[in-house]
Design a protein around this motif. Structure first.
Motif, PDB file in Angstrom:
ATOM      1  N   LEU A  85      31.477  -3.357  -5.897  1.00  0.00           N
ATOM      2  CA  LEU A  85      30.627  -4.457  -6.348  1.00  0.00           C
ATOM      3  C   LEU A  85      30.508  -5.526  -5.275  1.00  0.00           C
ATOM      4  N   ASN A  86      31.598  -5.825  -4.612  1.00  0.00           N
ATOM      5  CA  ASN A  86      31.564  -6.818  -3.538  1.00  0.00           C
ATOM      6  C   ASN A  86      30.640  -6.354  -2.411  1.00  0.00           C
ATOM      7  N   THR A  87      30.751  -5.080  -2.046  1.00  0.00           N
ATOM      8  CA  THR A  87      29.888  -4.542  -0.979  1.00  0.00           C
ATOM      9  C   THR A  87      28.420  -4.625  -1.372  1.00  0.00           C
ATOM     10  N   LEU A  88      28.118  -4.304  -2.629  1.00  0.00           N
ATOM     11  CA  LEU A  88      26.722  -4.336  -3.075  1.00  0.00           C
ATOM     12  C   LEU A  88      26.166  -5.757  -3.051  1.00  0.00           C
ATOM     13  N   LEU A  89      26.930  -6.727  -3.558  1.00  0.00           N
ATOM     14  CA  LEU A  89      26.429  -8.097  -3.617  1.00  0.00           C
ATOM     15  C   LEU A  89      26.244  -8.692  -2.226  1.00  0.00           C
ATOM     16  N   VAL A  90      27.153  -8.410  -1.345  1.00  0.00           N
ATOM     17  CA  VAL A  90      27.050  -8.953   0.012  1.00  0.00           C
ATOM     18  C   VAL A  90      25.855  -8.364   0.751  1.00  0.00           C
ATOM     19  N   SER A  91      25.501  -7.115   0.444  1.00  0.00           N
ATOM     20  CA  SER A  91      24.426  -6.441   1.175  1.00  0.00           C
ATOM     21  C   SER A  91      23.044  -6.656   0.565  1.00  0.00           C
ATOM     22  N   THR A  92      22.934  -7.477  -0.489  1.00  0.00           N
ATOM     23  CA  THR A  92      21.633  -7.720  -1.120  1.00  0.00           C
ATOM     24  C   THR A  92      21.244  -9.190  -0.988  1.00  0.00           C
ATOM     25  N   HIS A  93      19.947  -9.433  -1.116  1.00  0.00           N
ATOM     26  CA  HIS A  93      19.416 -10.799  -1.077  1.00  0.00           C
ATOM     27  C   HIS A  93      19.187 -11.272  -2.507  1.00  0.00           C
ATOM     28  N   ALA A  94      19.725 -12.443  -2.818  1.00  0.00           N
ATOM     29  CA  ALA A  94      19.632 -12.959  -4.184  1.00  0.00           C
ATOM     30  C   ALA A  94      18.719 -14.172  -4.308  1.00  0.00           C
ATOM     31  N   MET A  95      18.220 -14.682  -3.192  1.00  0.00           N
ATOM     32  CA  MET A  95      17.409 -15.897  -3.266  1.00  0.00           C
ATOM     33  C   MET A  95      16.166 -15.700  -4.122  1.00  0.00           C
ATOM     34  N   ARG A  96      15.489 -14.569  -3.975  1.00  0.00           N
ATOM     35  CA  ARG A  96      14.295 -14.296  -4.788  1.00  0.00           C
ATOM     36  C   ARG A  96      14.651 -14.162  -6.257  1.00  0.00           C
ATOM     37  N   LEU A  97      15.832 -13.608  -6.544  1.00  0.00           N
ATOM     38  CA  LEU A  97      16.275 -13.503  -7.922  1.00  0.00           C
ATOM     39  C   LEU A  97      16.391 -14.880  -8.556  1.00  0.00           C
ATOM     40  N   PHE A  98      16.974 -15.831  -7.836  1.00  0.00           N
ATOM     41  CA  PHE A  98      17.185 -17.164  -8.387  1.00  0.00           C
ATOM     42  C   PHE A  98      15.921 -18.019  -8.368  1.00  0.00           C
ATOM     43  N   ALA A  99      15.072 -17.836  -7.379  1.00  0.00           N
ATOM     44  CA  ALA A  99      13.946 -18.757  -7.175  1.00  0.00           C
ATOM     45  C   ALA A  99      12.600 -18.208  -7.627  1.00  0.00           C
ATOM     46  N   ASP A 100      12.463 -16.893  -7.765  1.00  0.00           N
ATOM     47  CA  ASP A 100      11.150 -16.311  -8.070  1.00  0.00           C
ATOM     48  C   ASP A 100      11.098 -15.557  -9.387  1.00  0.00           C
ATOM     49  N   THR A 101      12.179 -14.884  -9.759  1.00  0.00           N
ATOM     50  CA  THR A 101      12.142 -13.987 -10.910  1.00  0.00           C
ATOM     51  C   THR A 101      11.824 -14.747 -12.190  1.00  0.00           C
ATOM     52  N   GLY A 102      10.791 -14.265 -12.889  1.00  0.00           N
ATOM     53  CA  GLY A 102      10.386 -14.878 -14.144  1.00  0.00           C
ATOM     54  C   GLY A 102       9.531 -16.107 -14.000  1.00  0.00           C
ATOM     55  N   LEU A 103       9.286 -16.556 -12.777  1.00  0.00           N
ATOM     56  CA  LEU A 103       8.462 -17.736 -12.523  1.00  0.00           C
ATOM     57  C   LEU A 103       7.126 -17.274 -11.981  1.00  0.00           C
ATOM     58  N   THR A 104       6.050 -17.633 -12.666  1.00  0.00           N
ATOM     59  CA  THR A 104       4.732 -17.131 -12.328  1.00  0.00           C
ATOM     60  C   THR A 104       4.287 -17.617 -10.958  1.00  0.00           C
ATOM     61  N   ALA A 105       3.383 -16.846 -10.367  1.00  0.00           N
ATOM     62  CA  ALA A 105       2.842 -17.198  -9.057  1.00  0.00           C
ATOM     63  C   ALA A 105       1.796 -18.294  -9.207  1.00  0.00           C
ATOM     64  N   GLU A 106       1.105 -18.614  -8.133  1.00  0.00           N
ATOM     65  CA  GLU A 106       0.214 -19.757  -8.118  1.00  0.00           C
ATOM     66  C   GLU A 106      -1.235 -19.406  -8.369  1.00  0.00           C
ATOM     67  N   PHE A 107      -1.572 -18.145  -8.649  1.00  0.00           N
ATOM     68  CA  PHE A 107      -2.983 -17.810  -8.725  1.00  0.00           C
ATOM     69  C   PHE A 107      -3.545 -17.829 -10.141  1.00  0.00           C
ATOM     70  N   GLY A 108      -2.941 -18.542 -11.080  1.00  0.00           N
ATOM     71  CA  GLY A 108      -3.543 -18.806 -12.373  1.00  0.00           C
ATOM     72  C   GLY A 108      -3.323 -17.706 -13.393  1.00  0.00           C
ATOM     73  N   VAL A 109      -3.846 -17.956 -14.601  1.00  0.00           N
ATOM     74  CA  VAL A 109      -3.596 -17.061 -15.725  1.00  0.00           C
ATOM     75  C   VAL A 109      -4.197 -15.684 -15.480  1.00  0.00           C
ATOM     76  N   ILE A 110      -5.485 -15.652 -15.137  1.00  0.00           N
ATOM     77  CA  ILE A 110      -6.160 -14.364 -14.949  1.00  0.00           C
ATOM     78  C   ILE A 110      -5.576 -13.624 -13.754  1.00  0.00           C
TER      79      ILE A 110
END
Length: 712
Positions: A85-110
């Motif tokens: 588990l330590n090896t997996l977490l260290v070798s992955t990027h989590a910034m997008r998980l915390f900052a992007d996941t579930g948060l809509t993009a900027e190009f509107g509803v449609i």
């Protein structure tokens, strides 16, 4: 058809449900075969399925407890698991998980909905270094993500102690650094929305002079620098939370402005996006600054929130639901004022609506006569539909100009008016306000229906009598008259379906009217009319101001009338184009049609079974016209005010009980003994909705009073 991956999930889940301990030992033994990053992700996916168990079978708490106890007793398996588990977490990027996941993009509803559809259809490229994909594999559904927040505190504490040993120190340092980057990214996203023209133009002078996003970015940078290497001080967290609170106040200002100056769906979408970013930033600020004895619940909330977000991130329905909610608010708040003018508060008001509706019923007879004339012209289908549309729309507009009323135009406006009382009942223990509004609605509708039909039938008979005295024959030929009566038969024709379709049309014509008024206000058309140089030069500033005011107060009604007319006229044409036998049945037009057809057939037919069945058909048409349009609009109003289904059901049951006790109060003229207080102003309601999470996104760590973390 289920995919092979889903079948494998089900097989593993059943094995976990039958023999949890044995399947866990087998699963831990599989750690010896892990050789690569892909193997680690696959193993974690199997662990998530094992924890979830078989679909529909509870027991996640027991399985997590078993997992922790097994690793505590088996040192070799524990060390191997933590190392992988330590090896997996260290070798992955989590910034997008915390900052992007579930948060809509900027190009509107449609644009967002289109993007999610594309992602669901097209195969996704592999992202082995994205921690969001790892979490998506490990948490198989949104329900499993929610289960994490329901674990007993002692169970989750044991799990956290297992995962925070010295062997996991590199992983947590890496995740803390990624959270620090996410804090900066979230603050930048909030500042981008906050500085957009649509937001800045709607802030007051103080908000523009002292923009809170500057403090937000500064405080986020300070917190990020502190938490990259250690636990961030509580003082930095409190400063950041104060900045996010100031940004939420800005959201409230913008919402109040657009409510009084017109709602933009795109702008409200951006404000909701900004609120979601603020929620995520608050949660991360609490997590990175929490002391060890206070962080367990915060970590559970973060994992649960992210687990839900990674599944909602590809959900098209989530975006459509958000857009529908915005549309609901827009329609409710723009048509509600129009609906108040139709409500009956006194006996004199009841009779006033009855008289106005009588005028509308008389005018409908002329509309029906023109309908038959257009039908005899043998026009091409499109031009026949266009002519019928102009006939209907012109008649409805003329009704509005003359102050007449058409009963079936009212339900959607009434339902919008009920939205205020629905909101108010969320803060009351009784249903008095809601039942009183329903009584006003039904009294108004009863007066309008009686006036429409009560005048349309005799005027239609008189019209046919005058026509016969002038021309020597009835207005309708015998074959046409028989067809007109048979077309209203409730069982041998499509009357029931067509009446329901007409109810849907009535509802959405009011939606279009509300949208048109909102569009006019948002684009400042009344102001443009009042200051139009040519108009002011010709009629003067006072008359121009009156024209502007008249435009503002009538545009929704005219828009509804024209939309309703063209929808009624073109529905048969559209149906014929697709080979569908579609038609419309409007109660006032149908009553006029029955009367003029029976008059053409002769007085003897008025008392026949043939006429009685068609009269029942007219009654059914009226019930469906009103019922379908009212129910659809009421559902829209309930959604706009986000009233829970149990609460709405309770109110309706209580109101039905009141109706059975006092039916006359709901149908006929009465003088109200006491006024009902006004509802919460729409601007405050909308601001509260946008500036706080919805029921689907509420974070369990947030206090309803201050937003502070538990234990702070």
């Amino acid at each position: 058809m289920r995919s092979p991956r889903r079948w494998m999930r089900r097989i593993l889940a059943r094995a976990a449900a039958r023999d949890p301990a044995g399947s866990l030992r087998k699963l831990l033994g599989g750690l010896l075969d892990v050789r690569s990053h892909a193997d680690r992700v696959a193993w974690l996916e199997q662990l998530g399925v094992w924890i979830a168990g078989e679909w529909g079978v509870d027991g996640e708490t027991e399985r997590i407890t078993l997992f922790v106890e097994t690793l505590r007793a088996d040192a070799a398996s524990r060390e191997l698991f933590l190392a992988e588990l330590n090896t997996l977490l260290v070798s992955t990027h989590a910034m997008r998980l915390f900052a992007d996941t579930g948060l809509t993009a900027e190009f509107g509803v449609i644009g967002e909905a289109t993007e999610r559809i594309i992602r669901r259809i097209l195969p996704a490229p592999p992202e082995p270094d994205n921690l969001a994909e790892v979490l998506r594999s490990m948490v198989p559904s949104v329900d499993e993500a929610r289960e994490l927040t329901r674990l007993p505190p002692e169970v989750f504490a044991d799990l956290v102690r297992l995962l925070t040993t010295d062997a996991m120190a590199p992983a947590w340092k890496h995740l803390r650094s990624e959270m620090a980057d996410a804090v900066i990214s979230l603050a930048a996203g909030i500042a981008t929305i906050r500085t957009s023209p649509g937001v800045l133009d709607r802030l007051d002078d103080e908000g523009r002079r002292t923009p809170p996003f500057l403090a937000l970015v500064h405080d986020a940078s300070a917190l990020s620098a502190a938490c990259a290497s250690a636990i961030a001080p509580a003082a930095l967290r409190d400063r950041l939370l104060a900045a996010t609170a100031a940004c939420r106040r800005s959201v409230g200002q913008v919402v109040a402005h657009i409510e009084s100056h017109g709602v933009s769906t795109h702008l409200v979408y951006r404000l909701e996006q900004m609120s979601a970013l603020l929620d995520r930033l608050d949660l991360l600020a609490h997590v990175v600054s929490a002391q060890p004895e206070k962080r367990n619940r915060l970590i559970a909330a973060l994992i649960s929130s992210l687990g839900r977000a990674i599944h909602q991130d590809r959900s098209v329905s989530a975006v459509v639901t958000s857009a529908t909610r915005q549309l609901s608010r827009k329609v409710v708040e723009r048509t509600g004022e129009a609906g108040k003018h139709y409500l009956v508060h006194s006996r004199s008001g009841w009779w006033r609506i009855l008289i106005a509706a009588a005028g509308g019923g008389a005018l409908t007879v002329g509309t029906l006569a023109l309908k038959f004339v257009i039908g005899d012209m043998a026009l091409a289908p499109f031009f026949a539909g266009l002519a019928a549309s102009v006939n209907y729309a012109g008649s409805f507009v003329l009704m509005q100009v003359l102050g007449f009323k058409l009963a079936t135009k009212q339900p959607a406006m009434f339902a919008a008016t009920l939205a205020d009382s629905l909101l108010d009942t969320q803060h009351q223990t009784d249903h008095q306000r809601f039942s009183e509004e329903v009584a006003r609605v039904t009294r108004s509708q009863t007066a309008a229906v009686f006036g429409n039909i009560g005048m349309a039938i005799p005027v239609a008979i008189i019209f046919d009598f005058v026509w016969r005295s002038r021309t020597g024959q009835s207005f309708l030929e015998p074959e046409t008259a028989v067809y007109a009566v048979r077309a209203l038969h409730p069982f041998t024709s499509g009357t029931i379906l067509f009446a329901a379709i007409t109810g849907v049309i009535l509802m959405f014509s009011s939606v279009i009217g509300g949208w048109l008024e909102n569009f006019s206000v948002y684009r400042r058309l009344p102001e443009a009319i009042a200051h139009h140089r040519g108009l002011v030069r010709v009629v003067g500033p006072r008359v121009a101001a009156r024209v502007s005011n008249a435009f503002l107060h009538s545009i929704a009604g005219y828009g509804t009338s024209i939309a309703l007319g063209f929808a009624l006229g073109m529905t048969p044409v559209v149906g014929a184009f697709f080979g569908l036998p579609l038609d419309v049945r409007h109660v006032t037009l149908s009553a006029s049609q029955l009367a003029i057809a029976l008059s053409a057939m002769g007085p003897a037919f008025f008392l026949t079974k043939f006429a009685a069945i068609s009269a029942v058909g007219v009654l059914i048409i009226g019930l469906l016209n009103f019922g379908v349009s009212f129910v659809l609009a009421l559902l829209l109003a309930i959604r706009a005010r986000e009233v829970s289904v149990p609460e709405a059901a309770r109110l309706l049951r209580a109101t039905w009980g009141d109706f059975l006790k006092q039916p006359t109060r709901y149908l006929f003229a009465v003088n109200e003994l006491r006024p009902v207080s006004d509802a919460t102003p729409p601007a405050e309601v909308l601001a509260e909705h946008v500036a706080t999470p919805s029921s689907e996104t509420v974070t369990p760590w947030r206090s309803t009073a201050s937003g502070a973390a538990p234990g702070d």
